[in-house]
Motif scaffolding. Sequence first.
Motif, PDB file in Angstrom:
ATOM      1  N   ASN A 633     -11.744 -12.330 -24.442  1.00  0.00           N
ATOM      2  CA  ASN A 633     -12.183 -11.235 -23.879  1.00  0.00           C
ATOM      3  C   ASN A 633     -11.346 -11.417 -22.249  1.00  0.00           C
ATOM      4  O   ASN A 633     -10.936 -10.345 -21.894  1.00  0.00           O
ATOM      5  CB  ASN A 633     -13.516 -11.187 -23.417  1.00  0.00           C
ATOM      6  N   GLU A 634     -11.266 -12.538 -21.601  1.00  0.00           N
ATOM      7  CA  GLU A 634     -10.533 -12.892 -20.506  1.00  0.00           C
ATOM      8  C   GLU A 634      -9.082 -12.804 -20.835  1.00  0.00           C
ATOM      9  O   GLU A 634      -8.267 -12.217 -19.924  1.00  0.00           O
ATOM     10  CB  GLU A 634     -11.184 -14.378 -20.091  1.00  0.00           C
ATOM     11  N   ILE A 635      -8.300 -13.294 -21.417  1.00  0.00           N
ATOM     12  CA  ILE A 635      -6.799 -13.464 -21.748  1.00  0.00           C
ATOM     13  C   ILE A 635      -6.682 -13.341 -23.422  1.00  0.00           C
ATOM     14  O   ILE A 635      -6.188 -14.171 -23.910  1.00  0.00           O
ATOM     15  CB  ILE A 635      -6.264 -14.725 -21.086  1.00  0.00           C
ATOM     16  N   PRO A 636      -6.652 -11.995 -23.811  1.00  0.00           N
ATOM     17  CA  PRO A 636      -6.622 -11.555 -25.065  1.00  0.00           C
ATOM     18  C   PRO A 636      -5.244 -11.871 -25.737  1.00  0.00           C
ATOM     19  O   PRO A 636      -5.152 -12.206 -26.946  1.00  0.00           O
ATOM     20  CB  PRO A 636      -6.944 -10.361 -25.534  1.00  0.00           C
ATOM     21  N   ARG A 637      -4.246 -11.547 -24.940  1.00  0.00           N
ATOM     22  CA  ARG A 637      -2.900 -11.941 -25.316  1.00  0.00           C
ATOM     23  C   ARG A 637      -2.049 -12.809 -24.394  1.00  0.00           C
ATOM     24  O   ARG A 637      -2.517 -12.936 -23.189  1.00  0.00           O
ATOM     25  CB  ARG A 637      -2.226 -10.447 -25.473  1.00  0.00           C
ATOM     26  N   ASN A 638      -0.739 -13.343 -24.872  1.00  0.00           N
ATOM     27  CA  ASN A 638      -0.106 -14.073 -23.870  1.00  0.00           C
ATOM     28  C   ASN A 638       1.114 -13.387 -23.473  1.00  0.00           C
ATOM     29  O   ASN A 638       2.149 -13.284 -24.142  1.00  0.00           O
ATOM     30  CB  ASN A 638       0.449 -15.459 -24.701  1.00  0.00           C
ATOM     31  N   PRO A 639       0.954 -12.987 -21.930  1.00  0.00           N
ATOM     32  CA  PRO A 639       2.141 -12.132 -21.545  1.00  0.00           C
ATOM     33  C   PRO A 639       3.576 -12.765 -21.617  1.00  0.00           C
ATOM     34  O   PRO A 639       3.608 -14.195 -21.603  1.00  0.00           O
ATOM     35  CB  PRO A 639       1.754 -11.816 -20.079  1.00  0.00           C
ATOM     36  N   VAL A 640       4.662 -11.960 -21.867  1.00  0.00           N
ATOM     37  CA  VAL A 640       5.915 -12.684 -21.824  1.00  0.00           C
ATOM     38  C   VAL A 640       6.381 -12.580 -20.332  1.00  0.00           C
ATOM     39  O   VAL A 640       6.726 -11.304 -19.880  1.00  0.00           O
ATOM     40  CB  VAL A 640       6.873 -11.930 -22.977  1.00  0.00           C
ATOM     41  N   TRP A 641       6.943 -13.616 -19.726  1.00  0.00           N
ATOM     42  CA  TRP A 641       7.503 -13.474 -18.366  1.00  0.00           C
ATOM     43  C   TRP A 641       8.924 -13.356 -18.714  1.00  0.00           C
ATOM     44  O   TRP A 641       9.725 -14.051 -19.131  1.00  0.00           O
ATOM     45  CB  TRP A 641       6.980 -15.001 -17.675  1.00  0.00           C
ATOM     46  N   VAL A 642       9.351 -12.564 -17.633  1.00  0.00           N
ATOM     47  CA  VAL A 642      10.943 -12.550 -17.843  1.00  0.00           C
ATOM     48  C   VAL A 642      11.059 -11.854 -16.260  1.00  0.00           C
ATOM     49  O   VAL A 642      10.436 -11.423 -15.330  1.00  0.00           O
ATOM     50  CB  VAL A 642      11.438 -11.112 -18.500  1.00  0.00           C
ATOM     51  N   ASN A 643      12.291 -12.656 -15.704  1.00  0.00           N
ATOM     52  CA  ASN A 643      12.470 -12.255 -14.425  1.00  0.00           C
ATOM     53  C   ASN A 643      12.889 -10.913 -14.054  1.00  0.00           C
ATOM     54  O   ASN A 643      13.330  -9.994 -15.004  1.00  0.00           O
ATOM     55  CB  ASN A 643      13.981 -13.014 -13.969  1.00  0.00           C
ATOM     56  N   ASP A 644      12.404 -10.213 -12.884  1.00  0.00           N
ATOM     57  CA  ASP A 644      12.245  -9.144 -12.584  1.00  0.00           C
ATOM     58  C   ASP A 644      13.707  -8.304 -12.526  1.00  0.00           C
ATOM     59  O   ASP A 644      13.965  -7.412 -13.002  1.00  0.00           O
ATOM     60  CB  ASP A 644      11.404  -8.694 -11.278  1.00  0.00           C
ATOM     61  N   GLU A 645      14.631  -9.152 -12.044  1.00  0.00           N
ATOM     62  CA  GLU A 645      15.976  -8.385 -11.909  1.00  0.00           C
ATOM     63  C   GLU A 645      16.581  -8.351 -13.212  1.00  0.00           C
ATOM     64  O   GLU A 645      17.333  -7.552 -13.615  1.00  0.00           O
ATOM     65  CB  GLU A 645      17.047  -9.618 -11.089  1.00  0.00           C
ATOM     66  N   ILE A 646      16.391  -9.366 -14.221  1.00  0.00           N
ATOM     67  CA  ILE A 646      16.803  -9.145 -15.638  1.00  0.00           C
ATOM     68  C   ILE A 646      16.181  -7.870 -16.391  1.00  0.00           C
ATOM     69  O   ILE A 646      16.614  -7.272 -17.129  1.00  0.00           O
ATOM     70  CB  ILE A 646      16.358 -10.605 -16.525  1.00  0.00           C
ATOM     71  N   ALA A 647      14.812  -7.737 -15.958  1.00  0.00           N
ATOM     72  CA  ALA A 647      14.034  -6.690 -16.627  1.00  0.00           C
ATOM     73  C   ALA A 647      14.731  -5.333 -16.074  1.00  0.00           C
ATOM     74  O   ALA A 647      14.923  -4.421 -16.867  1.00  0.00           O
ATOM     75  CB  ALA A 647      12.634  -6.734 -16.036  1.00  0.00           C
ATOM     76  N   VAL A 648      14.859  -5.192 -14.726  1.00  0.00           N
ATOM     77  CA  VAL A 648      15.618  -3.992 -14.244  1.00  0.00           C
ATOM     78  C   VAL A 648      17.153  -3.900 -15.198  1.00  0.00           C
ATOM     79  O   VAL A 648      17.215  -2.626 -15.503  1.00  0.00           O
ATOM     80  CB  VAL A 648      15.733  -4.070 -12.914  1.00  0.00           C
ATOM     81  N   HIS A 649      17.679  -4.913 -15.264  1.00  0.00           N
ATOM     82  CA  HIS A 649      18.913  -4.644 -15.848  1.00  0.00           C
ATOM     83  C   HIS A 649      18.738  -4.154 -17.273  1.00  0.00           C
ATOM     84  O   HIS A 649      19.365  -3.436 -18.011  1.00  0.00           O
ATOM     85  CB  HIS A 649      19.659  -5.928 -16.015  1.00  0.00           C
ATOM     86  N   LEU A 650      17.809  -4.698 -17.907  1.00  0.00           N
ATOM     87  CA  LEU A 650      17.360  -4.362 -19.359  1.00  0.00           C
ATOM     88  C   LEU A 650      16.540  -2.918 -19.417  1.00  0.00           C
ATOM     89  O   LEU A 650      16.291  -2.595 -20.677  1.00  0.00           O
ATOM     90  CB  LEU A 650      16.690  -5.441 -20.006  1.00  0.00           C
ATOM     91  N   GLY A 651      16.278  -2.273 -18.467  1.00  0.00           N
ATOM     92  CA  GLY A 651      15.378  -1.182 -18.594  1.00  0.00           C
ATOM     93  C   GLY A 651      14.140  -1.366 -19.027  1.00  0.00           C
ATOM     94  O   GLY A 651      13.341  -0.338 -19.515  1.00  0.00           O
ATOM     95  N   LEU A 652      13.553  -2.594 -18.552  1.00  0.00           N
ATOM     96  CA  LEU A 652      12.030  -3.166 -18.996  1.00  0.00           C
ATOM     97  C   LEU A 652      11.206  -2.807 -17.675  1.00  0.00           C
ATOM     98  O   LEU A 652      11.573  -3.105 -16.535  1.00  0.00           O
ATOM     99  CB  LEU A 652      12.131  -4.480 -19.235  1.00  0.00           C
TER     100      LEU A 652
END
Length: 744
Positions: A633-652
């Motif tokens: 209930n506290e942490i049900p899934r494992n978030p995927v960390w990605v660099n924020d600049e890479i995310a912007v470049h990929l449209g994420l």
Amino acid sequence: MTINLTRRKFLQSAGCAAAAIPFARMAKAEDVFVRTPYTAPGSFAGTKTVTGGICGMCFWRCQMVGKVRDGKLVKLEGNPKSIDNGKSICARGNAGVKLLYDPDRLKYPLKNIGKRGAPVWKRISWDEALDECASRMNAIIDKYDEKSLAIFPHGSSAKYPMEFFEYVIGTPNNSEASFFQCRGSRDMAYIHTLGTPAGEEVDMPNAKAIFMLGTHLGENVHVSHLKKYLKGLENGAKLVVVDPRFSASAAKADIWVQIKPGTDTAFLVAIMNYLVKEEKYDKEYVDDYGYGFDDFVEGISHASLEWAANICDVPAKQIKQVADLLAANAPHVSIHPGRHTTWNGNDFQRERGLACLTGLLGTIGVKGGFVKPKNPKVGRCGWPRVVNPHEESLHYQGEMHPFSPPGTPTDLIRETAVSGDPYPIKGMIAWGQNPMQTIPDPGLTIKMIEQMDFVMVCDVMPTDITMYADILLPETSYLERYDYVKRGTQWDYSQPHQQYISARVPLVSPTSADHERKDSVWITNELAKRMNCAEHIPVKSAEEMVETILAGAELSLKQLQQEDGIHLQPGEDPYGVSFDVDFYNSNVEEAGFPGAPTYVPVPQPPKGYARLVYGRVPVHSFNRTQNNAWLHNEIPRNPVWVNDEIAVHLGLKDGDEVALVNDVGIVSAGTSILKTTPGIRKDVIYTSHGYGSRNPQLSVGANVGIDDNALISNRTIDPETGTHGMRNSFVRIVKEGKILDIPA
């Protein structure tokens, strides 16, 4: 992000009661794993306090008491008499109640009448289960020999059966995850540098500086260990954290070094070379206790700050800043050895570097440094060494991995089983270990299992590996059994020196009409009788085993009960004990490896990929707790960390639903949510380990999140120790079926 953890929730606990429904002898899977809804206990008034508990939700094993009402455990708390964890237990410790009454728990011996990996379970009696296990293992031994069995154990309850199969039956194929996928390379490196295993014995409460390299304290929650760390920070210790990710520890650091993964040894060697050339090391300690120092100095002389900066992708001035901070606070510096240290396949050399840095600064046997307090002596109770199979071990036969930790490197077992060379391995026992998620490249594990004549699994919960069992045996939980004696010293050495001894005893009775679970001593003894080894049985019960161990300290279970579950006695001053330091180890050199700590480059991400790294979350013990509803209930899934600049470049964007695909085309079976952050390098993707279980009998944890282990297919083996490098696989992000290249 779907993370609901707050301080209030972290400290909350609740209780539950469950009653399962009996079923017919032949049953469908959904009937075999009978589930009962959870019922909250209401208030804790009217409960009885039961002492003697030792937590089993992780291997740190905090001392506990239980609140029991009408024979049901409703709450767990830290034992107030404890000088280890005190009244504190973590979220996982609190949630042990939910494990105890998890409706998905294994209840009966089961036989798989379907296929491995897609089982169809038939309930059978204990006699039938044990008869079949013994007869099939005896048949394998008769057809081949004792080397044809392999055991994959883990946890305190697995020690007794592990010794039986190794010492009495004589199998040399014994691979424990805690050695070959966790701390084996670390402890062997420290043994061959300081002459003693590392442990985590650094005196952080009294340190002036704490140095952590990839150590995630605050996410890897071991209560007394965390108390040491926080006490040191409260007392003003400077903190240096070397990590490609902005971890919980990095968030508290005075210096955070966002290093390129796999280059840590270069960083350490450059620091040591700088300290030597600037004469900022402890000359007196090195003169008195150092060996091979001149060869060591020559071996690291190439490692300038600029050389390391280029390799590690961090500024040379920051490496110098770290070195100067450590030197300025020496010898009262905690160089943390780490825990889960199998990273890139060059791990022995990295850990040798940490041990040599400890010696170079003279931070051994002093306040704030590397100390080895003496623990109280207890007795031993285990199987006699009827045979000595170690010379038959695969790495000894092939003269591979000469500095291997105890047991046999996992990959040697898997590759031998698949190839049959140099001998066949046709029987497998998994006891408390889930090799499908502890060992990289599960495809190879499946190939190993497919060629087995027989697979026996014993566990508390259904996991990925239980799906591959021919016979599946249900074990009692740590809250229902005797099986472990814990001993140690108090964690803050500034206090009066004390030692403690405690024993795991049942907080509730395992006797119930809704299951037929047994403890490992009973199960192993019954197997021994059927495998013609009854004469070697050391004890008749788990309780007798614990009594025998305590007798070595002139204690008994009755006396411990009278002492509220913990025996205290005066301890010894842990300071002033020095260790010789093999800065240059000639034995390592003679075995064909660098005698001084040496940076060995690791594979780099192909174009379009990032390196996959993983770690922990504070409410889970990797895969072991994924089905625990309170923790889920506290942490049900494992978030995927990605660099924020890479995310912007990929449209994420934050919260996007994504999957991962690795560099050999394996796509994660599950998905998770994206966390975009500047707190991770652009060439790294991070997630937490242990999610993505595939066993459908897990009503909470099945098919939730991403199984990172399924994506670790590039097997890089540490040549000195045979441990796995588990961070040399590379991934791309998948969104809505589209694979996205990571920009260079």
